[in-house]
Write a protein that holds these residues in place. Sequence first.
Motif, mmCIF file in Angstrom:
data_model
loop_
_atom_site.group_PDB
_atom_site.id
_atom_site.type_symbol
_atom_site.label_atom_id
_atom_site.label_comp_id
_atom_site.label_asym_id
_atom_site.label_seq_id
_atom_site.Cartn_x
_atom_site.Cartn_y
_atom_site.Cartn_z
ATOM 1 N N HIS A 140 0.840 -1.192 0.000
ATOM 2 C CA HIS A 140 0.000 0.000 0.000
ATOM 3 C C HIS A 140 0.877 1.244 0.000
ATOM 4 O O HIS A 140 1.958 1.261 0.579
ATOM 5 C CB HIS A 140 -0.910 0.018 1.234
ATOM 6 C CG HIS A 140 -1.949 -1.054 1.209
ATOM 7 N ND1 HIS A 140 -3.052 -0.990 0.401
ATOM 8 C CD2 HIS A 140 -2.044 -2.224 1.866
ATOM 9 C CE1 HIS A 140 -3.793 -2.070 0.576
ATOM 10 N NE2 HIS A 140 -3.190 -2.848 1.461
ATOM 11 N N LYS A 141 0.386 2.303 -0.647
ATOM 12 C CA LYS A 141 1.139 3.545 -0.772
ATOM 13 C C LYS A 141 1.532 4.109 0.600
ATOM 14 O O LYS A 141 2.647 4.575 0.794
ATOM 15 C CB LYS A 141 0.290 4.563 -1.544
ATOM 16 C CG LYS A 141 1.019 5.812 -1.947
ATOM 17 C CD LYS A 141 2.155 5.509 -2.878
ATOM 18 C CE LYS A 141 1.926 6.039 -4.259
ATOM 19 N NZ LYS A 141 2.965 5.604 -5.177
ATOM 20 N N LYS A 142 0.616 4.031 1.584
ATOM 21 C CA LYS A 142 0.922 4.553 2.925
ATOM 22 C C LYS A 142 2.082 3.797 3.558
ATOM 23 O O LYS A 142 2.937 4.386 4.206
ATOM 24 C CB LYS A 142 -0.313 4.452 3.832
ATOM 25 C CG LYS A 142 -1.335 5.520 3.579
ATOM 26 C CD LYS A 142 -2.489 5.389 4.557
ATOM 27 C CE LYS A 142 -3.544 6.453 4.287
ATOM 28 N NZ LYS A 142 -4.708 6.311 5.163
ATOM 29 N N GLU A 143 2.103 2.460 3.375
ATOM 30 C CA GLU A 143 3.199 1.653 3.922
ATOM 31 C C GLU A 143 4.525 2.038 3.270
ATOM 32 O O GLU A 143 5.545 2.171 3.942
ATOM 33 C CB GLU A 143 2.945 0.155 3.679
ATOM 34 C CG GLU A 143 1.910 -0.464 4.580
ATOM 35 C CD GLU A 143 1.733 -1.951 4.302
ATOM 36 O OE1 GLU A 143 1.692 -2.713 5.275
ATOM 37 O OE2 GLU A 143 1.630 -2.339 3.128
ATOM 38 N N ILE A 144 4.498 2.232 1.951
ATOM 39 C CA ILE A 144 5.723 2.584 1.215
ATOM 40 C C ILE A 144 6.260 3.929 1.704
ATOM 41 O O ILE A 144 7.454 4.074 1.961
ATOM 42 C CB ILE A 144 5.468 2.615 -0.308
ATOM 43 C CG1 ILE A 144 5.121 1.210 -0.814
ATOM 44 C CG2 ILE A 144 6.684 3.153 -1.053
ATOM 45 C CD1 ILE A 144 4.654 1.144 -2.244
ATOM 46 N N LEU A 145 5.367 4.915 1.867
ATOM 47 C CA LEU A 145 5.796 6.238 2.326
ATOM 48 C C LEU A 145 6.366 6.162 3.744
ATOM 49 O O LEU A 145 7.347 6.830 4.068
ATOM 50 C CB LEU A 145 4.634 7.224 2.260
ATOM 51 C CG LEU A 145 4.164 7.576 0.843
ATOM 52 C CD1 LEU A 145 2.911 8.428 0.888
ATOM 53 C CD2 LEU A 145 5.264 8.267 0.056
ATOM 54 N N ARG A 146 5.744 5.340 4.594
ATOM 55 C CA ARG A 146 6.234 5.165 5.962
ATOM 56 C C ARG A 146 7.633 4.538 5.962
ATOM 57 O O ARG A 146 8.533 4.972 6.688
ATOM 58 C CB ARG A 146 5.254 4.280 6.734
ATOM 59 C CG ARG A 146 5.564 4.204 8.187
ATOM 60 C CD ARG A 146 4.331 3.738 8.947
ATOM 61 N NE ARG A 146 4.800 3.213 10.206
ATOM 62 C CZ ARG A 146 4.768 1.934 10.552
ATOM 63 N NH1 ARG A 146 4.224 1.058 9.756
ATOM 64 N NH2 ARG A 146 5.242 1.539 11.698
ATOM 65 N N LEU A 147 7.809 3.500 5.126
ATOM 66 C CA LEU A 147 9.123 2.860 5.016
ATOM 67 C C LEU A 147 10.169 3.836 4.487
ATOM 68 O O LEU A 147 11.300 3.857 4.970
ATOM 69 C CB LEU A 147 9.040 1.646 4.085
ATOM 70 C CG LEU A 147 8.356 0.409 4.628
ATOM 71 C CD1 LEU A 147 8.259 -0.650 3.543
ATOM 72 C CD2 LEU A 147 9.095 -0.142 5.824
ATOM 73 N N LEU A 148 9.776 4.631 3.499
ATOM 74 C CA LEU A 148 10.695 5.602 2.907
ATOM 75 C C LEU A 148 11.184 6.590 3.966
ATOM 76 O O LEU A 148 12.379 6.905 4.032
ATOM 77 C CB LEU A 148 9.997 6.338 1.758
ATOM 78 C CG LEU A 148 10.876 7.065 0.761
ATOM 79 C CD1 LEU A 148 11.893 6.105 0.153
ATOM 80 C CD2 LEU A 148 10.030 7.678 -0.330
ATOM 81 N N GLY A 149 10.265 7.046 4.827
ATOM 82 C CA GLY A 149 10.638 7.957 5.911
ATOM 83 C C GLY A 149 11.597 7.307 6.881
ATOM 84 O O GLY A 149 12.566 7.922 7.334
ATOM 85 N N LYS A 150 11.357 6.035 7.217
ATOM 86 C CA LYS A 150 12.229 5.317 8.157
ATOM 87 C C LYS A 150 13.621 5.076 7.564
ATOM 88 O O LYS A 150 14.628 5.168 8.262
ATOM 89 C CB LYS A 150 11.608 3.967 8.543
ATOM 90 C CG LYS A 150 10.446 4.091 9.494
ATOM 91 C CD LYS A 150 10.939 4.335 10.896
ATOM 92 C CE LYS A 150 9.831 4.117 11.888
ATOM 93 N NZ LYS A 150 10.277 4.279 13.261
ATOM 94 N N ILE A 151 13.661 4.739 6.275
ATOM 95 C CA ILE A 151 14.940 4.433 5.623
ATOM 96 C C ILE A 151 15.840 5.669 5.577
ATOM 97 O O ILE A 151 17.058 5.555 5.660
ATOM 98 C CB ILE A 151 14.711 3.870 4.205
ATOM 99 C CG1 ILE A 151 14.127 2.481 4.311
ATOM 100 C CG2 ILE A 151 16.003 3.818 3.417
ATOM 101 C CD1 ILE A 151 13.716 1.901 3.005
#
Length: 157
Positions: free
Chosen positions: A89-100
């Motif tokens: 999901h787009k929200k999960e991807i954005l969350r991961l991107l922020g963490k990375i």
Amino acid sequence: MGKDTSGYKLIANNKKARHDYFLEETFEAGVALHGTEVKSLRRGNCSIKEAFIHIENGEVIIYGMHISPYEKGNIFNKDPMRPKKLLMHKKEILRLLGKIKEKGYTLVPVQVYFKGSLVKVEIALARGKKLYDKRQDIAKKDARREAERDFKVRNLG
């Protein structure tokens, strides 16, 4: 909301990930595959030992995931090492991107499995271990093994 274990069949496991990283959080992602790749996975022909994950243009892509060519697939077989898109999901991807973007975090594939008829990859948000962390883990494992051995000897005698 735990994992649904009905129809759960492990295909590949990445033991090296647990040894080299602290796994902080896990996510489940689907994989965009072609027909012969799925048939090869059904036979268990997959390796994620050297695999790694990048996020490019809002898409999560896994590199180095080796799926052996299906022997009856002839011209339909794809390159075994081709990058494969992970479906999240787009929200999960954005969350991961922020963490990375935080220092020291990366994405590692932990295992590949069938959930019903769908192929899923469990990926983890991970922080790299230092050499002394690995030594501590090995020492703990050795101590536990030694304790189990002593316990077994006492119970037999």
